[in-house]
Design a protein around this motif. Sequence first.
Motif, mmCIF file in Angstrom:
data_model
loop_
_atom_site.group_PDB
_atom_site.id
_atom_site.type_symbol
_atom_site.label_atom_id
_atom_site.label_comp_id
_atom_site.label_asym_id
_atom_site.label_seq_id
_atom_site.Cartn_x
_atom_site.Cartn_y
_atom_site.Cartn_z
ATOM 1 N N SER A 1 1.623 -0.586 -11.552
ATOM 2 C CA SER A 1 2.004 0.792 -11.248
ATOM 3 C C SER A 1 3.499 1.005 -11.462
ATOM 4 O O SER A 1 3.922 2.053 -11.974
ATOM 5 N N LEU A 2 4.313 0.032 -11.092
ATOM 6 C CA LEU A 2 5.756 0.134 -11.311
ATOM 7 C C LEU A 2 6.070 0.186 -12.805
ATOM 8 O O LEU A 2 6.925 0.961 -13.249
ATOM 9 N N ARG A 3 5.374 -0.635 -13.579
ATOM 10 C CA ARG A 3 5.590 -0.622 -15.034
ATOM 11 C C ARG A 3 5.231 0.749 -15.619
ATOM 12 O O ARG A 3 5.941 1.277 -16.491
ATOM 13 N N LYS A 4 4.152 1.345 -15.136
ATOM 14 C CA LYS A 4 3.767 2.670 -15.612
ATOM 15 C C LYS A 4 4.807 3.715 -15.217
ATOM 16 O O LYS A 4 5.122 4.624 -15.991
ATOM 17 N N SER A 5 5.322 3.620 -13.992
ATOM 18 C CA SER A 5 6.302 4.603 -13.520
ATOM 19 C C SER A 5 7.541 4.627 -14.402
ATOM 20 O O SER A 5 8.113 5.689 -14.658
ATOM 21 N N PHE A 6 7.966 3.463 -14.852
ATOM 22 C CA PHE A 6 9.183 3.376 -15.658
ATOM 23 C C PHE A 6 8.884 3.255 -17.157
ATOM 24 O O PHE A 6 9.804 3.048 -17.948
ATOM 25 N N GLY A 7 7.624 3.382 -17.536
ATOM 26 C CA GLY A 7 7.244 3.203 -18.930
ATOM 27 C C GLY A 7 7.713 4.332 -19.825
ATOM 28 O O GLY A 7 8.115 5.409 -19.375
ATOM 29 N N HIS B 1 0.834 -1.196 0.000
ATOM 30 C CA HIS B 1 0.000 0.000 0.000
ATOM 31 C C HIS B 1 0.874 1.253 0.000
ATOM 32 O O HIS B 1 0.649 2.204 -0.759
ATOM 33 N N ALA B 2 1.888 1.284 0.868
ATOM 34 C CA ALA B 2 2.782 2.444 0.944
ATOM 35 C C ALA B 2 3.498 2.664 -0.385
ATOM 36 O O ALA B 2 3.647 3.806 -0.841
ATOM 37 N N ALA B 3 3.939 1.582 -1.012
ATOM 38 C CA ALA B 3 4.612 1.702 -2.305
ATOM 39 C C ALA B 3 3.660 2.268 -3.357
ATOM 40 O O ALA B 3 4.050 3.116 -4.167
ATOM 41 N N SER B 4 2.414 1.816 -3.352
ATOM 42 C CA SER B 4 1.428 2.323 -4.322
ATOM 43 C C SER B 4 1.164 3.808 -4.116
ATOM 44 O O SER B 4 1.052 4.574 -5.078
ATOM 45 N N VAL B 5 1.071 4.222 -2.856
ATOM 46 C CA VAL B 5 0.856 5.637 -2.564
ATOM 47 C C VAL B 5 2.054 6.463 -3.019
ATOM 48 O O VAL B 5 1.893 7.552 -3.591
#
Length: 537
Positions: free
Chosen positions: A500-506, A111-115
């Motif tokens: 979400s991680l894939r989007k961040s580095f996309g 949850h913290a990572a997603s936020v």
Amino acid sequence: MSTDDYTFLIDGVILNKTELLGEAGQTSILDLIPTLLHQFGVKETLALLRGPFSGAILDRRARVLYSFGNQTGESAAFAHRDATGPTLSNSFDIMMRMLREAGAPITFDEHAASVMLSYGFMIDDHTFAQEITRIAPGCVISIDLEGGALNTEVYWSLKNDVACSVSTIVEAVSELDRLFRRAVKRCFDKDIEYGYGRHLVDLSGGMDARMVNIVARDLGYSSITNVTYSESRTTENRYAMRLAKQLGNDCLYHPMDGGRSALAPEQNLRLNSGMAFYSGITGGAFVLKSLNFTEFGLEHTGQIGDAVIGTFLSSPERRPPAPGTGAFSKVNTYPRNLHDAVDEELFIMSTRVFRGAMSSHLLRQHFTFAVSPYSDVDLLDFMFSLPLEWRIGHKIFALWIKSCYPGALAVPTTRLLPFRVNPVRHVQLFARKATGVLSRRAQNWLGQRNIPGSVAISRLGNSMNPLESWYAVNPKFRELVLDSSQKAREIPANDALQESLRKSFGKSSSIWDKVLGVTAVAMYEMYFAAFERQASA
């Protein structure tokens, strides 16, 4: 310190200590705190204190342990509780190391990572460890040492529905100036109380730190050393240096060219407890490490001035926050707000301002305590009692400067002030900012296509945190992002977090999204992957 009734530990700076001592008829802080506790109780006592502080109080008779940070987030407190009892600390890093050494189970908080990937800072009491919570700004937890019950109570909160004590904006400017001058005096007098001959004061090309410096000078504080950091050959740099010279201050300048200060996320995250993205104060951390603090007391900043004297809102309409309100990410929107907030501005203040912007003070306190007059609770309470229309568009800020400090604009500013203050400068600044936006969009377009060429880098460097410029010119920064994107795939996370991680580095993400991704990956690597590798070795 202990008395028959209380044992208390407070780490920080009580800026209004002298005022409270006089009102209570005491001569020592060691006598003051027990007096206040007996007279008012724990919550009311904490509400009276001003400044960056955190700590714990044990009510020896009731067998209740209290822990707290300050009202506005620049001092934090963290709590962990298991069968062996509570663990309290004002450092997430220290608490993690203690719990690991004790063999306590620690779980990565998805949850913290997603936020973090959405907002760029924590918006609630979560940390990157499920078992550790942050005590929210303005809150105190109580732990019943006999029955084990844990409760969280609010001892101060920002409100915007209280009665306004003034009837006109002219009266408001007068009261704003009185409260701001008192807040500055509280901060600067603390250096003198501690025996320091010089004041260390931040300075930039904007208005927030500028007004701290100008008012301090007007109050008679003369031994000021400014610290400033930005890209060289930018208006941010030129205006800050010119203003320091005009005021007669010494000035320490740290060039941030090339972004070398953005290459060590682990270092900054250990210092800010992972409460916000790592690059928020990269230049400042480099400067603070190089200073000899036997010469200086507190670090005086202009933090959150734009949110207090002004506002992040563009409309006077009061409305609830939408998902993603105040977030940095353009590609990840956390699906729900986690506060029961019904007011957009109060939500932004409790999250982006107190938990986000003020997290830079968490980092600074590893060198010295940082203070900002804009976070003075008395000033905050007054400013948020005013009609929102007076703060929108820097209206009251501009009137304050024009009425009380007309010389404050003798050196130009990077702040976009209302048109009526300086029409020619307003048009010039608007044109420069518009050009900068277009340049950043062009740079992002190239970055998304793996073309690290430079587009008007001089335009991009005017920011205090010119990530687009650094990403364009520094291959090591791009390598850090690439390495983090590869490590992100190895994090054992749920499908939503992996997406979400894939989007961040996309390819379509901005460098800001990439920095949020680097932050989340670095926290996992430091506190979880490294431990797992060591345990399996």
